[in-house]
Design a protein around this motif. Structure first.
Motif, PDB file in Angstrom:
ATOM      1  N   ASP A  82      32.636  28.348 114.765  1.00 54.11           N
ATOM      2  CA  ASP A  82      33.629  28.245 113.688  1.00 54.11           C
ATOM      3  C   ASP A  82      32.951  28.073 112.337  1.00 54.11           C
ATOM      4  N   SER A  83      31.775  27.449 112.352  1.00 52.73           N
ATOM      5  CA  SER A  83      30.988  27.348 111.120  1.00 52.73           C
ATOM      6  C   SER A  83      29.511  27.263 111.480  1.00 52.73           C
ATOM      7  N   ILE A  84      28.688  27.683 110.516  1.00 57.69           N
ATOM      8  CA  ILE A  84      27.234  27.683 110.701  1.00 57.69           C
ATOM      9  C   ILE A  84      26.602  26.992 109.505  1.00 57.69           C
ATOM     10  N   ASP A  85      25.693  26.071 109.779  1.00 60.04           N
ATOM     11  CA  ASP A  85      24.888  25.449 108.727  1.00 60.04           C
ATOM     12  C   ASP A  85      23.500  26.066 108.855  1.00 60.04           C
ATOM     13  N   ALA A  86      23.252  27.111 108.065  1.00 58.74           N
ATOM     14  CA  ALA A  86      21.994  27.854 108.163  1.00 58.74           C
ATOM     15  C   ALA A  86      20.796  26.984 107.796  1.00 58.74           C
ATOM     16  N   ALA A  87      20.980  26.060 106.866  1.00 60.50           N
ATOM     17  CA  ALA A  87      19.872  25.209 106.430  1.00 60.50           C
ATOM     18  C   ALA A  87      19.342  24.343 107.574  1.00 60.50           C
ATOM     19  N   SER A  88      20.231  23.886 108.461  1.00 60.69           N
ATOM     20  CA  SER A  88      19.791  23.029 109.578  1.00 60.69           C
ATOM     21  C   SER A  88      19.823  23.754 110.922  1.00 60.69           C
ATOM     22  N   SER A  89      20.104  25.057 110.892  1.00 57.85           N
ATOM     23  CA  SER A  89      20.201  25.854 112.120  1.00 57.85           C
ATOM     24  C   SER A  89      21.162  25.224 113.125  1.00 57.85           C
ATOM     25  N   THR A  90      22.377  24.953 112.654  1.00 58.66           N
ATOM     26  CA  THR A  90      23.377  24.280 113.476  1.00 58.66           C
ATOM     27  C   THR A  90      24.670  25.085 113.516  1.00 58.66           C
ATOM     28  N   ASP A  91      25.184  25.294 114.722  1.00 57.48           N
ATOM     29  CA  ASP A  91      26.487  25.923 114.921  1.00 57.48           C
ATOM     30  C   ASP A  91      27.495  24.830 115.243  1.00 57.48           C
ATOM     31  N   VAL A  92      28.717  24.967 114.689  1.00 58.38           N
ATOM     32  CA  VAL A  92      29.767  23.988 114.932  1.00 58.38           C
ATOM     33  C   VAL A  92      30.990  24.708 115.498  1.00 58.38           C
ATOM     34  N   GLU A 131      34.927  23.994 116.602  1.00 56.02           N
ATOM     35  CA  GLU A 131      36.035  23.050 116.427  1.00 56.02           C
ATOM     36  C   GLU A 131      36.740  22.838 117.763  1.00 56.02           C
ATOM     37  N   LEU A 132      37.090  21.569 118.038  1.00 56.54           N
ATOM     38  CA  LEU A 132      37.754  21.213 119.297  1.00 56.54           C
ATOM     39  C   LEU A 132      39.205  20.807 119.111  1.00 56.54           C
ATOM     40  N   GLY A 133      39.636  20.650 117.875  1.00 53.64           N
ATOM     41  CA  GLY A 133      41.011  20.236 117.618  1.00 53.64           C
ATOM     42  C   GLY A 133      41.126  18.730 117.429  1.00 53.64           C
ATOM     43  N   VAL A 134      42.362  18.267 117.443  1.00 52.96           N
ATOM     44  CA  VAL A 134      42.643  16.842 117.247  1.00 52.96           C
ATOM     45  C   VAL A 134      42.401  16.098 118.551  1.00 52.96           C
ATOM     46  N   ALA A 135      41.848  14.894 118.443  1.00 52.70           N
ATOM     47  CA  ALA A 135      41.607  14.053 119.618  1.00 52.70           C
ATOM     48  C   ALA A 135      42.903  13.857 120.383  1.00 52.70           C
ATOM     49  N   GLN A 136      42.794  13.777 121.702  1.00 50.67           N
ATOM     50  CA  GLN A 136      43.977  13.687 122.560  1.00 50.67           C
ATOM     51  C   GLN A 136      44.874  12.503 122.206  1.00 50.67           C
ATOM     52  N   TYR A 137      44.284  11.339 121.938  1.00 53.53           N
ATOM     53  CA  TYR A 137      45.062  10.147 121.601  1.00 53.53           C
ATOM     54  C   TYR A 137      44.655   9.637 120.232  1.00 53.53           C
ATOM     55  N   GLY A 138      44.839  10.440 119.219  1.00 52.25           N
ATOM     56  CA  GLY A 138      44.463   9.998 117.888  1.00 52.25           C
ATOM     57  C   GLY A 138      44.726  11.064 116.857  1.00 52.25           C
ATOM     58  N   VAL A 139      44.135  10.857 115.692  1.00 55.04           N
ATOM     59  CA  VAL A 139      44.318  11.796 114.600  1.00 55.04           C
ATOM     60  C   VAL A 139      43.002  12.413 114.153  1.00 55.04           C
ATOM     61  N   ASP A 140      41.896  11.917 114.706  1.00 49.75           N
ATOM     62  CA  ASP A 140      40.581  12.447 114.333  1.00 49.75           C
ATOM     63  C   ASP A 140      40.386  13.848 114.900  1.00 49.75           C
ATOM     64  N   GLU A 141      39.704  14.672 114.106  1.00 54.96           N
ATOM     65  CA  GLU A 141      39.359  16.000 114.603  1.00 54.96           C
ATOM     66  C   GLU A 141      38.006  15.917 115.294  1.00 54.96           C
ATOM     67  N   GLU A 142      37.873  16.677 116.370  1.00 54.96           N
ATOM     68  CA  GLU A 142      36.648  16.670 117.149  1.00 54.96           C
ATOM     69  C   GLU A 142      35.922  18.005 116.981  1.00 54.96           C
ATOM     70  N   PHE A 143      34.619  17.954 117.211  1.00 55.70           N
ATOM     71  CA  PHE A 143      33.812  19.171 117.098  1.00 55.70           C
ATOM     72  C   PHE A 143      32.678  19.116 118.110  1.00 55.70           C
ATOM     73  N   TYR A 144      32.084  20.279 118.360  1.00 56.73           N
ATOM     74  CA  TYR A 144      30.911  20.362 119.215  1.00 56.73           C
ATOM     75  C   TYR A 144      29.831  21.030 118.387  1.00 56.73           C
ATOM     76  N   GLN A 145      28.695  20.375 118.277  1.00 56.23           N
ATOM     77  CA  GLN A 145      27.620  20.824 117.410  1.00 56.23           C
ATOM     78  C   GLN A 145      26.392  21.188 118.242  1.00 56.23           C
ATOM     79  N   ILE A 146      25.831  22.357 117.954  1.00 55.11           N
ATOM     80  CA  ILE A 146      24.623  22.807 118.655  1.00 55.11           C
ATOM     81  C   ILE A 146      23.540  23.074 117.618  1.00 55.11           C
ATOM     82  N   HIS A 147      22.455  22.358 117.745  1.00 56.15           N
ATOM     83  CA  HIS A 147      21.332  22.502 116.817  1.00 56.15           C
ATOM     84  C   HIS A 147      20.249  23.339 117.493  1.00 56.15           C
ATOM     85  N   TYR A 148      19.724  24.315 116.738  1.00 56.40           N
ATOM     86  CA  TYR A 148      18.700  25.224 117.271  1.00 56.40           C
ATOM     87  C   TYR A 148      17.365  25.007 116.571  1.00 56.40           C
TER      88      TYR A 148
END
Length: 148
Positions: free
Chosen positions: A106-116, A118-135
């Motif tokens: 969903d987004s790329i941080d080229a400076a840190s070689s990181t892909d993000v 998006e996972l959506g809103v937490a099941q029991y909350g309002v925080d948004e969750e994400f999964y980050q992969i650093h290369y």
């Protein structure tokens, strides 16, 4: 000491009349029943509350994951697949293989070689969750789940 003598000694209170002792012994089975009921209720309540906090997990499905790209946070269902996803991504895995599995991030941080992703809103909350992969050097160096 016999069982009857023990029970009599346990219910004997100095200065109490035999009438008071017999009333107390009549109520004792009732108290035992109440304690047992209270214990059953406590166990049931504990089980119900723990079931409410259990997060549902789904098996990882690459096509389903990819179909959630760009979904709004309220409707994104990737979060249920994270536990299974973490077993599919390994340190040292080439980025091309990750992209084949997860699709474009969903987004790329080229400076840190990181892909993000998006996972959506937490099941029991309002925080948004994400999964980050650093290369590093085109291979997975680390991956993690997070909230913002």
């Amino acid at each position: 000491m016999t069982n009857r003598q023990f029970n009599h000694a346990a219910t004997t209170v100095p200065g109490a009349t035999s009438d008071a002792r017999s009333r107390r012994s009549l109520h004792f089975p009732h108290l035992r029943s109440m304690r047992a009921s209270a214990l059953r209720c406590a166990v049931l309540l504990t089980l119900l509350l723990s079931a409410c906090t259990m997060q549902t997990t789904a098996p990882f499905d690459s096509a389903s994951w990819k179909s959630q790209r760009g979904a709004d946070a309220q409707h994104n269902r990737r979060g249920t697949m994270v536990a299974a996803l973490e077993k599919s991504i390994a340190v040292g895995m080439p980025r091309a293989q990750v992209l084949g599995l997860l699709g474009e991030p969903d987004s790329i941080d080229a400076a840190s070689s990181t892909d993000v992703y998006e996972l959506g809103v937490a099941q029991y909350g309002v925080d948004e969750e994400f999964y980050q992969i650093h290369y590093q050097d085109g291979k997975v160096a680390s991956h993690r789940w997070g909230r913002r």
